[in-house]
Scaffold this motif. Structure first.
Motif, PDB file in Angstrom:
ATOM      1  N   GLU A 431      37.769  56.182  23.502  1.00  0.00           N
ATOM      2  CA  GLU A 431      36.439  56.712  23.759  1.00  0.00           C
ATOM      3  C   GLU A 431      35.983  56.357  25.176  1.00  0.00           C
ATOM      4  O   GLU A 431      36.184  55.244  25.645  1.00  0.00           O
ATOM      5  N   GLY A 432      35.358  57.315  25.815  1.00  0.00           N
ATOM      6  CA  GLY A 432      34.915  57.134  27.181  1.00  0.00           C
ATOM      7  C   GLY A 432      35.888  57.637  28.217  1.00  0.00           C
ATOM      8  O   GLY A 432      35.568  57.668  29.411  1.00  0.00           O
ATOM      9  N   SER A 433      37.094  58.033  27.795  1.00  0.00           N
ATOM     10  CA  SER A 433      38.085  58.539  28.735  1.00  0.00           C
ATOM     11  C   SER A 433      37.724  59.955  29.166  1.00  0.00           C
ATOM     12  O   SER A 433      37.086  60.710  28.428  1.00  0.00           O
ATOM     13  N   SER A 434      38.134  60.306  30.371  1.00  0.00           N
ATOM     14  CA  SER A 434      37.880  61.639  30.926  1.00  0.00           C
ATOM     15  C   SER A 434      39.189  62.414  30.946  1.00  0.00           C
ATOM     16  O   SER A 434      40.154  62.003  31.600  1.00  0.00           O
ATOM     17  N   VAL A 435      39.216  63.512  30.208  1.00  0.00           N
ATOM     18  CA  VAL A 435      40.382  64.394  30.177  1.00  0.00           C
ATOM     19  C   VAL A 435      39.865  65.816  30.322  1.00  0.00           C
ATOM     20  O   VAL A 435      39.109  66.291  29.471  1.00  0.00           O
ATOM     21  N   PHE A 436      40.252  66.481  31.393  1.00  0.00           N
ATOM     22  CA  PHE A 436      39.783  67.834  31.673  1.00  0.00           C
ATOM     23  C   PHE A 436      40.989  68.751  31.867  1.00  0.00           C
ATOM     24  O   PHE A 436      41.965  68.381  32.509  1.00  0.00           O
ATOM     25  N   VAL A 437      40.879  69.928  31.314  1.00  0.00           N
ATOM     26  CA  VAL A 437      41.910  70.951  31.438  1.00  0.00           C
ATOM     27  C   VAL A 437      41.279  72.186  32.051  1.00  0.00           C
ATOM     28  O   VAL A 437      40.219  72.632  31.588  1.00  0.00           O
ATOM     29  N   GLN A 438      41.879  72.716  33.075  1.00  0.00           N
ATOM     30  CA  GLN A 438      41.384  73.916  33.737  1.00  0.00           C
ATOM     31  C   GLN A 438      42.424  75.023  33.609  1.00  0.00           C
ATOM     32  O   GLN A 438      43.609  74.813  33.870  1.00  0.00           O
TER      33      GLN A 438
END
Length: 878
Positions: A431-438
């Motif tokens: 929790e709190g991790s940043s995972v972004f997919v574009q």
């Protein structure tokens, strides 16, 4: 009799068939094998099951065991018919003519059974007996059994080029080597008494008997046998079964009667056995029902490539290789069993094996590649030659490595479909991790994968808690099936070790990708944004991205990359030494002095360096808030070197490798922090020891309680203030560790030098950095399921980079007199003058204006959605 019951049947066997000492009666249940369906007849309740065993001629077969333990197992054919006029299920009537049924010998319960074609003759202690009417014929050769049992198996046909298998009687020779009486004793253990003896008939001592099996159902056990009413310990025919999980881990051993789960496992085991024992084979029969294998080098006849086997033998060689393996599918099962086996070879050994394929090597060395994925192909070739004794070509070894890695990490296309599932799983368990997919091409589905960014919560907290506010950013090439760029952000901990902070996979390294990466990074470290210092090597687009995202942050350039560009025009040891002296100068006066020397050597070199602002590459102009004199981007270079092990994998394999690396590294660092003695980390102590050696040449003059004047040479003096922790050399303020001048003053005051070191180098800050731990993740099968559109892999795009530097530099005049290769049937035509006989490079004529040719309309080719990527791309974050 008009009716039959249990006692009527017992009376018939005792009185009419002359078995007065009858002990037990057994029969085989309908539809089951003898082992699985044997049942004792004990009461009238068993009569319905007995009547179900009636054959098409109205006969049933029962087995009688004598009560006196002189066992002579008899098979009795009795014709019966159900009497519909009798009430109750247990009453039956016998047909006429059944008072003299036929008796013949039957194979004991646990005698090893055999297929029809290969059989063995052995001496039988029983006497074949037939009863016709009231006559009893003993020891005769006549038999009421089916004569078709002695025929050969029609499935095994010797075709042209096959061996004459006159010695196929070797089947199960090793298994059928006991006296029949002992076999009967084991088969009827617990049923007929503790000691069983063979019933001897008069005048018959040794009679040769053929033991054949009527069908495959009597050769192998079925699933029904495993659930028989009697204990499985009574069944002693336990043929060995090939274990898929363990037998492939050791040398393969083939034996007669060995069972395999399927034909595919049999073929695989046979391939392993071939390679391990240095021989080759060809498949005479290779179907779903049977597989027949013979030696590929059985004689000197040439190999028929079109037919895939050896033709009819014409070489006349008397001594041929007798190797043969014949396996057949068991009835109503997928199990394959070896029915005939001749393993010895007399054709010699080989060093090139056609069965040693790249797929075989990939499967056999799968665990090796899982641990040693960075092994080079030539090293793998040497390993194969040493272990298998087979010479494997380079490309076969290369394809074996590629297939093994694909088995380990999966298909790359499938991983792109699960990027959303992986992102949700990481955020759920950390929790709190940043995972972004574009994604790209969202407006015209299907979408195409474009970028993926990750910054784990433990890495983020560790950086904010204990790392110095300096971050190096860099990118490296990905060498997998879909090339791209891997962008990384790396900091330094209290011991000056690298600290991975964030990473992202992008399509290419340009301003757009760097802007996206820095924007996401800044959002994660926003609390310390005002004090952050960034280090880069001035990649294409990165400088512009810094100006857009962090215009007020301190930016440092890697001096090694500046020198790499500088030496292209001004090379040599003299330029190198003076350049690095100018870059390492801690004071402005020292820097200007070195720049004057550069100007004396070359005005152009001085002008080139003057264009670059000193705040980006000179130590005297660095900001002192990050407490670091770092002027090289070695932290990113070191991390990129670590990532070499995963840069040839697919997208999720890369992300998982980095995550697992960080999790393992953070725990090891946290565990090792307790072993550090004292308050300072080893890196700071090393700097203090160096300062202690240099302080011996310093002469001190104390001004007041905390201020000193330190003389280094006749014309060089500096001022030191222990209270403000400053020195005119600027080193103490820039690094946070006392310089040699300050160290001499501290010793003069008889104080501990460690209390003057900045807190960023303490053990406490080091433990805060690694106090947060990464949470483990489940396997891909347990990942979260999402409803987002599954993206396609990115279109293949050649990555920018430096040209190959491995080409040999040709000497002057080496190409003189070189002639180009001529093509047959073609003539040279100059594109400059239009004349034949020479080309444009050889043309000595002036240019001639030629009429413009009509442009032909090119044929359009179909493109996939992944190739026709939409220019307008949207970013989707989970």
């Amino acid at each position: 009799m008009d009716e039959i019951c249990y006692f009527n049947l017992v009376d018939i066997v005792k009185n009419e068939l002359n078995y007065g000492d009858l002990g037990e009666i057994w029969f085989r249940r309908h539809g089951l094998s003898l082992f699985a369906g044997r049942k004792q007849l004990q009461s009238d309740q068993d009569i319905p099951l007995l009547m179900e065993t009636k054959d098409i001629n109205g006969y049933i077969i029962v087995y009688a065991i004598l009560g006196g333990h002189d066992v002579s197992t008899k098979k009795t054919n009795t014709k019966v018919k159900k009497n519909n006029e009798v009430g109750g299920p247990n009453k039956y009537s016998l047909n006429e003519g059944t008072t003299n049924p036929t008796l013949k010998e039957h194979i004991p319960f646990n005698t090893p059974w055999r297929p029809k074609l290969p059989f063995q003759r052995t001496t039988n202690p029983f006497t074949a007996v037939e009863v016709r009417g009231q006559e009893r014929i003993e020891g005769g050769n006549e038999s009421s059994g089916d004569e078709s049992d002695n025929e050969s198996d029609p499935d095994v046909v010797l075709s042209e080029g096959d061996l004459d298998d006159e010695d196929d009687d070797d089947l199960f020779t090793e298994n059928v080597d006991e006296e029949i009486s002992s076999i009967v004793h084991r088969g009827l253990k617990g049923l007929g008494g503790d000691s069983l003896a063979v019933n001897e008939n008069e005048g018959q001592d040794d009679i040769e008997h053929e033991y054949l099996v009527d069908n495959d159902a009597d050769l192998v056990s079925s699933e029904d046998e495993l659930h028989s009413e009697h204990d499985s310990d009574d069944e002693v025919i336990n043929y060995p079964v090939f274990n898929l999980n363990t037998d492939f881990q050791r040398p393969i051993e083939l034996s007669l009667g060995l069972k395999f789960p399927s034909v595919y496992i049999f073929r695989k085991a046979l391939r392993y056995h071939v390679v391990e024992n240095d021989y080759d084979y060809y498949l005479l029969h290779n179907g779903s029902e049977r597989v027949s294998v013979y030696c590929r080098h059985r004689c000197k006849c040439p190999w028929v490539k079109g037919r895939g086997k050896l033709g009819a033998c014409t070489c006349g060689e008397k001594k041929k290789c007798s190797y043969k393996v014949h396996a057949k599918k068991c009835s109503e099962e997928e199990t394959f069993q070896i029915r005939s086996l001749r393993l010895p070879h007399n054709c010699g050994w080989i060093d090139h094996n056609s069965k040693c394929t790249s797929l075989y090597l990939a499967e056999r060395y799968l665990d090796y590649w899982r641990l040693e994925s960075e092994t080079k192909v030539d090293t793998f070739q040497k390993k194969l030659l040493k272990e298998l004794g087979i010479e494997v070509g380079y490309y076969k070894a290369y394809y074996a490595k590629e297939k093994a890695l694909k088995m380990i990490y999966g298909e790359a296309d499938e991983q792109y479909k699960r990027v959303w599932d992986y992102a949700e799983t990481v955020k759920k368990h950390n929790e709190g991790s940043s995972v972004f997919v574009q994604l790209g091409n969202v407006e015209k589905p299907p979408p195409v994968f474009k970028r993926m960014y990750m910054c784990l919560d433990a890495c983020k907290k560790g950086f904010l808690a204990g790392c110095r506010p300096i971050i190096g950013v860099d990118g490296c090439h990905l060498k997998g099936p879909y090339p791209g760029q891997l962008l990384t952000a790396v900091s330094k901990d209290a011991n000056c070790n690298i600290y991975p902070l964030a990473w992202a996979i992008v399509e290419v390294e340009n301003r757009d990708s760097w802007t996206c990466f820095l924007d996401l990074l800044v959002k994660d470290i926003e609390p310390t944004l005002g004090n952050i210092t960034f280090m880069s090597d001035r990649q294409k687009g990165l400088v512009e991205a810094f100006a857009i995202v962090v215009p007020n942050a301190e930016i440092r350039y890697c001096c090694r990359h500046i020198w790499s560009n500088f030496k292209l025009n001004w090379a040599g040891e003299a330029y190198k030494q003076i350049f690095w002296k100018a870059a390492r100068a801690y004071t402005k006066e020292e820097f200007e002095e070195h720049m004057k020397e550069i100007k004396k050597m070359s005005v152009g070199a001085h002008a080139y360096l003057s264009v670059i602002p000193t705040k980006h590459w000179c130590r005297h102009a660095f900001n002192t808030r990050c407490k670091s004199s770092m002027m090289l981007n070695n932290c990113c270079e070191s991390f990129n070197n670590t990532l070499k092990k995963c840069r040839d994998k697919a997208v999720l394999s890369i992300m998982e490798w980095i995550r697992r690396y960080c999790m393992r590294r953070m725990f090891m660092k946290w565990e090792g922090a307790d072993k550090v003695e004292g308050n300072l980390m080893p890196a700071a102590l090393k700097q203090l020891n160096r300062a202690a050696k240099e302080s011996r040449n310093c002469q001190l003059l104390q001004s007041d309680l905390w201020e000193f004047e330190v003389e280094i040479s006749i014309d060089e003096r500096v001022r030191v203030n222990l209270d403000k922790k400053t020195c005119d050399c600027n080193k103490w303020e820039l690094t946070g560790i006392p310089c040699a001048h300050a160290f001499a003053c501290i010793l003069k005051k008889r104080m501990d030098p460690e209390i003057f070191v900045h807190e960023a180098y303490t053990k406490e800050m080091y433990k805060k950095t690694y106090s947060s731990h990464l949470k483990p993740l489940p396997g891909p099968k347990q990942w979260e399921k999402t409803d987002y559109l599954q993206p396609l892999p990115p279109p293949y795009k050649k990555q920018p980079g430096r040209p190959s530097s491995t080409k040999r530099r040709k000497e002057a005049g080496e190409n003189e007199g070189r002639q180009s290769v001529k093509r047959r049937g073609t003539k040279k035509t100059c594109s400059n003058c239009g004349q034949a006989g020479h080309n444009m490079k050889e043309c000595k004529n002036p240019g001639v204006s030629r009429p413009q040719q009509r442009k032909t309309k090119q044929r359009k080719t179909a493109t996939t959605p992944a190739q026709s990527q939409n220019t307008q791309e949207s970013s989707i974050s989970d």
